[in-house]
Design an enzyme around this catalytic site. Sequence first.
Site, PDB file in Angstrom:
ATOM      1  CG  ASP A   1     -60.217 -64.259  70.414  1.00 47.49           C
ATOM      2  OD1 ASP A   1     -59.180 -63.642  70.671  1.00 47.49           O
ATOM      3  OD2 ASP A   1     -61.351 -63.838  70.678  1.00 47.49           O
TER       4      ASP A   1
ATOM      5  CG  ASP B   1     -57.250 -62.683  72.826  1.00 43.15           C
ATOM      6  OD1 ASP B   1     -58.101 -62.896  73.697  1.00 43.15           O
ATOM      7  OD2 ASP B   1     -57.034 -61.537  72.369  1.00 43.15           O
ATOM      8  CG  ASP B   2     -60.693 -64.767  75.365  1.00 48.26           C
ATOM      9  OD1 ASP B   2     -59.942 -64.585  76.334  1.00 48.26           O
ATOM     10  OD2 ASP B   2     -61.627 -64.000  75.073  1.00 48.26           O
TER      11      ASP B   2
ATOM     12  CG  HIS C   1     -55.807 -63.666  77.043  1.00 52.01           C
ATOM     13  ND1 HIS C   1     -56.137 -62.481  76.410  1.00 52.01           N
ATOM     14  CD2 HIS C   1     -54.447 -63.675  77.117  1.00 52.01           C
ATOM     15  CE1 HIS C   1     -55.026 -61.808  76.119  1.00 52.01           C
ATOM     16  NE2 HIS C   1     -53.991 -62.512  76.531  1.00 52.01           N
TER      17      HIS C   1
ATOM     18  NE  ARG D   1     -61.028 -63.279  80.554  1.00 52.84           N
ATOM     19  CZ  ARG D   1     -60.305 -62.436  79.809  1.00 52.84           C
ATOM     20  NH1 ARG D   1     -59.977 -61.254  80.285  1.00 52.84           N
ATOM     21  NH2 ARG D   1     -59.890 -62.810  78.609  1.00 52.84           N
TER      22      ARG D   1
ATOM     23  CE  LYS E   1     -63.208 -61.324  77.732  1.00 56.91           C
ATOM     24  NZ  LYS E   1     -62.150 -60.796  76.879  1.00 56.91           N
TER      25      LYS E   1
END
Length: 371
Positions: free
Chosen positions: A190, A210-211, A232, A263, A265
């Site tokens: 991340d 990743d993010d 991501h 996103r 989540k």
Amino acid sequence: MAALLRLVALLALAHTLAASPAPAAEPRSSDCTGTISSLNDVAAAVKCTTVTINAFTVPAGETFSLSLLSGTKVTMNGDVTFAVKNWAGPLFQISGTSITFNGNGHTFNGNGASYWDGQGVNGGVTKPDPMMKIKISGTFTNTKVLNSPARVYSVSNPATLVMSKLTIDNSAGDAANSASGGKAAGHNTDGFDVSTTDLTIEDSTVHNQDDCLAINKGSNIIFQRNSCTGGHGISIGSIDSDVTVSGIQILSNTITNNDQALRIKTKAAASGSTVSGITYSGNTATGMREFGVLIDQSYPSTLGTPGTGVKLTGVNFVGSTNSISVNSGAKRVAVNCGSGACTGSWNWSALKVSGGSAGTINYSGIQNYSQ
Ligand SMILES: *[C@@H]1O[C@H](CO)[C@@H](O)[C@H](O)[C@H]1NC(C)=O
Ligand SMILES: *[C@@H]1O[C@H](CO)[C@@H](O)[C@H](O)[C@H]1NC(C)=O
């Protein structure tokens, strides 16, 4: 006798005057420059409000930790490299108020390739995680992180903080290595993990697995003019129980070749949480591999059975157009809300998504968007 007493009193007065503290004009002892060329220098250097960091290697298994006086200015004059050991980290930590940190373009090298095994923080060898803990208010600029073992920045600022012109280069983690079983060797890398208020991150570049940004809780957070490659996307969540997220602005970012661009989540099992006031404006994304926009209340499943314990309201695409293009196998937009958990009317007039195929949107409060 009286004369003698007077003399004694006079002598006592003279003594008191001589011993009285220096006048205020004398400089404070913190008006000095502390220079750090090894961890041994840190304790003395942080007593000064000007600190210079020279190139050096931090010994394996130790944190380079700066606990600074309020108002300290820190400048890097060289690169800092972290020797390798399988331990929890962090590798670098900085705390203090009204701090000015200028990396001058220099690098914190995490030697990630020596840890990467495709498993990140979910298994394999122990990795220092996060690599960089930022606990200052003020500014943190012009600094590069190369090859983090796992997550890069964890930010918990005590008052307003602006992070700008940062580079995170974990591009070497895109390739598989002998330990990663054919997958990207870098994992859970991340860029910015944020649970905080009054934070701006701008004009920065992230290449990771990743993010790019993950906001787990907090308010008044601006993420603008950043570029995110390989990972991501820009994420709110995953949202757990009893947290509030509000007042988030995601503006004019460029997202390239990520799983999804934007996103939200929330965990299916979470309860007592609220996510509100999320504004997306002027973001551009190309080459999304799975979704353009994904709003999903079923985490850790993707588009599974959503929970109803996180209230989601005021998710808007407004202002400048958010222009997203997805790959041929990807879905443009998917929204999976728990029954009654998404509320109010959401204005999506500034969202344009092209390519791929339409996903399922099961919230009826979305206005000005059809796919
Ligand atoms: C929706 O956003 C657009 C563009 O930002 C704006 O012009 C419009 O007034 C908004 N609609 C509502 C109902 O708020
Ligand atoms: C959205 O779809 C999921 C999965 O089919 C379902 O469980 C959920 O209740 C739906 N939500 C709404 C708001 O209709």
